[in-house]
Scaffold this motif. Sequence first.
Motif, PDB file in Angstrom:
ATOM      1  N   ALA A 331      17.452   8.359  12.509  1.00  0.00           N
ATOM      2  CA  ALA A 331      16.988   7.240  11.671  1.00  0.00           C
ATOM      3  C   ALA A 331      17.864   7.009  10.449  1.00  0.00           C
ATOM      4  CB  ALA A 331      15.550   7.500  11.228  1.00  0.00           C
ATOM      5  N   GLU A 332      18.971   7.712  10.301  1.00  0.00           N
ATOM      6  CA  GLU A 332      19.752   7.631   9.065  1.00  0.00           C
ATOM      7  C   GLU A 332      20.208   6.208   8.761  1.00  0.00           C
ATOM      8  OE1 GLU A 332      23.968   9.282   7.332  1.00  0.00           O
ATOM      9  OE2 GLU A 332      22.680  10.702   8.386  1.00  0.00           O
ATOM     10  N   ALA A 333      20.716   5.480   9.754  1.00  0.00           N
ATOM     11  CA  ALA A 333      21.204   4.122   9.507  1.00  0.00           C
ATOM     12  C   ALA A 333      20.054   3.208   9.061  1.00  0.00           C
ATOM     13  CB  ALA A 333      21.867   3.570  10.764  1.00  0.00           C
ATOM     14  N   PHE A 334      18.905   3.355   9.693  1.00  0.00           N
ATOM     15  CA  PHE A 334      17.723   2.570   9.310  1.00  0.00           C
ATOM     16  C   PHE A 334      17.343   2.879   7.859  1.00  0.00           C
ATOM     17  CE2 PHE A 334      13.281   1.594   8.871  1.00  0.00           C
ATOM     18  CZ  PHE A 334      13.059   0.490   9.691  1.00  0.00           C
ATOM     19  N   LEU A 335      17.374   4.147   7.485  1.00  0.00           N
ATOM     20  CA  LEU A 335      16.993   4.547   6.126  1.00  0.00           C
ATOM     21  C   LEU A 335      17.991   4.040   5.088  1.00  0.00           C
ATOM     22  CD1 LEU A 335      15.753   8.146   6.953  1.00  0.00           C
ATOM     23  CD2 LEU A 335      14.405   6.389   5.778  1.00  0.00           C
ATOM     24  N   ARG A 336      19.263   4.072   5.414  1.00  0.00           N
ATOM     25  CA  ARG A 336      20.266   3.547   4.465  1.00  0.00           C
ATOM     26  C   ARG A 336      20.000   2.075   4.183  1.00  0.00           C
ATOM     27  NH1 ARG A 336      24.271   6.054   7.663  1.00  0.00           N
ATOM     28  NH2 ARG A 336      25.085   4.009   8.205  1.00  0.00           N
ATOM     29  N   ARG A 337      19.706   1.324   5.218  1.00  0.00           N
ATOM     30  CA  ARG A 337      19.430  -0.104   5.051  1.00  0.00           C
ATOM     31  C   ARG A 337      18.162  -0.309   4.222  1.00  0.00           C
ATOM     32  NH1 ARG A 337      19.187  -4.425  10.096  1.00  0.00           N
ATOM     33  NH2 ARG A 337      19.123  -6.322   8.820  1.00  0.00           N
ATOM     34  N   LEU A 338      17.158   0.515   4.466  1.00  0.00           N
ATOM     35  CA  LEU A 338      15.891   0.410   3.758  1.00  0.00           C
ATOM     36  C   LEU A 338      16.065   0.659   2.260  1.00  0.00           C
ATOM     37  CD1 LEU A 338      12.753   0.239   3.699  1.00  0.00           C
ATOM     38  CD2 LEU A 338      12.726   2.682   4.255  1.00  0.00           C
ATOM     39  N   VAL A 339      16.737   1.754   1.891  1.00  0.00           N
ATOM     40  CA  VAL A 339      16.825   2.094   0.465  1.00  0.00           C
ATOM     41  C   VAL A 339      17.751   1.146  -0.282  1.00  0.00           C
ATOM     42  CG1 VAL A 339      16.275   4.510   0.917  1.00  0.00           C
ATOM     43  CG2 VAL A 339      18.671   3.834   0.749  1.00  0.00           C
ATOM     44  N   ARG A 340      18.721   0.559   0.404  1.00  0.00           N
ATOM     45  CA  ARG A 340      19.559  -0.457  -0.249  1.00  0.00           C
ATOM     46  C   ARG A 340      18.764  -1.717  -0.564  1.00  0.00           C
ATOM     47  NH1 ARG A 340      24.074   1.165   3.184  1.00  0.00           N
ATOM     48  NH2 ARG A 340      23.313  -0.308   4.751  1.00  0.00           N
ATOM     49  N   ALA A 341      17.787  -2.031   0.294  1.00  0.00           N
ATOM     50  CA  ALA A 341      17.029  -3.274   0.151  1.00  0.00           C
ATOM     51  C   ALA A 341      15.883  -3.167  -0.848  1.00  0.00           C
ATOM     52  CB  ALA A 341      16.479  -3.713   1.503  1.00  0.00           C
ATOM     53  N   TYR A 342      15.474  -1.952  -1.165  1.00  0.00           N
ATOM     54  CA  TYR A 342      14.297  -1.771  -2.012  1.00  0.00           C
ATOM     55  C   TYR A 342      14.715  -1.444  -3.440  1.00  0.00           C
ATOM     56  CZ  TYR A 342       9.917  -0.021  -3.882  1.00  0.00           C
ATOM     57  OH  TYR A 342       8.810   0.167  -4.668  1.00  0.00           O
ATOM     58  N   ALA A 343      14.117  -2.119  -4.420  1.00  0.00           N
ATOM     59  CA  ALA A 343      14.555  -1.979  -5.811  1.00  0.00           C
ATOM     60  C   ALA A 343      13.597  -1.179  -6.684  1.00  0.00           C
ATOM     61  CB  ALA A 343      14.753  -3.365  -6.428  1.00  0.00           C
ATOM     62  N   GLY A 344      12.469  -0.748  -6.137  1.00  0.00           N
ATOM     63  CA  GLY A 344      11.476  -0.068  -6.955  1.00  0.00           C
ATOM     64  C   GLY A 344      11.592   1.445  -6.908  1.00  0.00           C
ATOM     65  N   ALA A 345      10.545   2.143  -7.410  1.00  0.00           N
ATOM     66  CA  ALA A 345      10.514   3.608  -7.430  1.00  0.00           C
ATOM     67  C   ALA A 345      10.528   4.132  -5.998  1.00  0.00           C
ATOM     68  CB  ALA A 345       9.269   4.087  -8.165  1.00  0.00           C
ATOM     69  N   LEU A 346      11.405   5.090  -5.761  1.00  0.00           N
ATOM     70  CA  LEU A 346      11.691   5.533  -4.397  1.00  0.00           C
ATOM     71  C   LEU A 346      11.483   7.033  -4.277  1.00  0.00           C
ATOM     72  CD1 LEU A 346      12.864   4.822  -1.578  1.00  0.00           C
ATOM     73  CD2 LEU A 346      15.142   5.106  -2.577  1.00  0.00           C
ATOM     74  N   VAL A 347      10.726   7.465  -3.268  1.00  0.00           N
ATOM     75  CA  VAL A 347      10.508   8.876  -2.973  1.00  0.00           C
ATOM     76  C   VAL A 347      11.082   9.161  -1.594  1.00  0.00           C
ATOM     77  CG1 VAL A 347       8.799  10.720  -2.696  1.00  0.00           C
ATOM     78  CG2 VAL A 347       8.386   8.864  -4.345  1.00  0.00           C
ATOM     79  N   LEU A 348      12.020  10.097  -1.527  1.00  0.00           N
ATOM     80  CA  LEU A 348      12.661  10.446  -0.259  1.00  0.00           C
ATOM     81  C   LEU A 348      12.309  11.871   0.124  1.00  0.00           C
ATOM     82  CD1 LEU A 348      16.235   8.902  -0.746  1.00  0.00           C
ATOM     83  CD2 LEU A 348      14.191   7.854   0.274  1.00  0.00           C
ATOM     84  N   ASP A 349      11.922  12.048   1.385  1.00  0.00           N
ATOM     85  CA  ASP A 349      11.541  13.362   1.877  1.00  0.00           C
ATOM     86  C   ASP A 349      12.068  13.540   3.294  1.00  0.00           C
ATOM     87  OD1 ASP A 349      10.288  15.861   1.770  1.00  0.00           O
ATOM     88  OD2 ASP A 349       8.417  15.107   2.614  1.00  0.00           O
ATOM     89  N   ALA A 350      12.127  14.786   3.710  1.00  0.00           N
ATOM     90  CA  ALA A 350      12.396  15.143   5.103  1.00  0.00           C
ATOM     91  C   ALA A 350      13.687  14.497   5.614  1.00  0.00           C
ATOM     92  CB  ALA A 350      11.189  14.782   5.971  1.00  0.00           C
ATOM     93  N   ASP A 351      13.584  13.618   6.631  1.00  0.00           N
ATOM     94  CA  ASP A 351      14.781  13.064   7.271  1.00  0.00           C
ATOM     95  C   ASP A 351      15.525  12.060   6.405  1.00  0.00           C
ATOM     96  OD1 ASP A 351      14.635  14.438   9.844  1.00  0.00           O
ATOM     97  OD2 ASP A 351      12.782  13.333  10.105  1.00  0.00           O
ATOM     98  N   ALA A 352      14.949  11.651   5.280  1.00  0.00           N
ATOM     99  CA  ALA A 352      15.676  10.794   4.334  1.00  0.00           C
ATOM    100  C   ALA A 352      16.531  11.607   3.374  1.00  0.00           C
ATOM    101  CB  ALA A 352      14.693   9.935   3.545  1.00  0.00           C
TER     102      ALA A 352
END
Length: 494
Positions: A331-352
């Motif tokens: 899921a790494e490519a999906f996650l990279r796209r997700l975190v680039r698109a989101y501008a708010g407070a971000l919590v990353l765990d496990a596979d992120a």
Amino acid sequence: MEPTALPVLSCAAAAAAEAAAIGGDAERSFDLMIRAAANLAVRSAQLLRRPARRVLVLAGKGNNGADAVLAASVFADAGAEITVVFAQGAPKAGQPATVWRRFRKGMRVAAAADLPRLARSPFCLILDGVLGQGLRGKVPADLVRFLRATEALQGLRVAVDLPSGLGDDATGPAFRADVTFALGCLKRPLLAPRARRFVGRLRVVDLGLSFPETAESCSTDAVLAPLRRPRAADTEKRRQGRLLIVGGSDDFPGAVLMNTMAALRAGAGLVTTALPRTLVPRAATALPEAMWRGLPTDRRGTLAATGWARLRPALANKDALLAGSGMGPAAEAFLRRLVRAYAGALVLDADALRPAVVAAARRTAPLVLLPHAGEFRRLSGHAAGVAAARAYARLTGAIVVLKGPLTCVTDGRRTTHIPFGGPVLARGGSGDLLAGIVAATLARRTELGLGAFDAVVLAATWHGRAADLLGERRGEEAVRTTELLTELSPALLD
């Protein structure tokens, strides 16, 4: 007012602060001893989870020995049989001698030579008060022999302040404790990696002393105060945090459900969870309070790029996003796209928790990372440790929650240790619950009146405190990970 944090100090600095607070007042000193002893007795009994019938005290000539004797007197009053072994003879002067004269009634005294005999039958509790924070240099040879003889003793092994043999410039040999109760503040020698095998689980007892503010500290139960206040009468669900959770895969459906369960229990007002669409019927039945957004998966069972159009609108108007649990390495490519698109407070765990995903995250809003030791090495290339976590937090601009026997939270400038939780959390899914609690608290930070760092410390403390209650009430063996959530509310009542 109870402090929300207690400092990490060297033994010398802690002793100086205590001396300044006492100011030579013998009555004040004795009151502190009584408070310390009462806490030791109550907390030891909670860990023991049964009445203490036989208690062994290992005592020195100083205040630590007096603390241990005073704690044992609480058990004596309840009918326990108390045996005291003085490592170097009974105290002859000062407050320790006064304590011994006043509280020795009914206590048996054994010699150091009796330790092999005492080791043949188990005690309920063994209190170590041989040496304290005043130890300087190497442990004397006679005490080394004494401490080695204690290795065979059977029972719950409790160190008073520090395991005897540890100090600012002493690294053992030391008493091997199951639990150490640091008195007044957290002593720096207890955090040394080489001390870990002696310290056991670490708890800190607030004695009401005033300490200077420090960049490194430990949290106290008082950090939960924002959750103990009544909610504002005019609040509504949007003000209590709008949270988006993205996670799961066909092969690992449980983690994202535990994220969601924890976030709902932790008070998030609106929780939307995006996960593989095959899981939505089961999830919606189990947790109808959440909103569910089903996404397609690819042939590997992970979230597919074709679902991006359905997910993107869910990013709007969210106070926090939690991503990564149960998604799998694909899921790494999906996650990279997700975190680039989101501008708010971000919590990353496990596979992120992968370097490329962290690098893609925006730096204009809080970024929280929740690695255990293996994930931290994958992220940073370094072995997990407080100094390494601090350095990585400075490098990335993140708040790092380094999970372990003593979890720590750091933003590179401040470091807060969480002296709650412990072995009951050594179960799959406990980190997924922590992630949900952190994300919910972060989403609610404005309503709670907290900055991002303090919100994360509160969440980690709440998680640990709930784990402690679960262990006390149900034991540490025959429980399920998700049972921790039932203790979140009681943790706010104590």
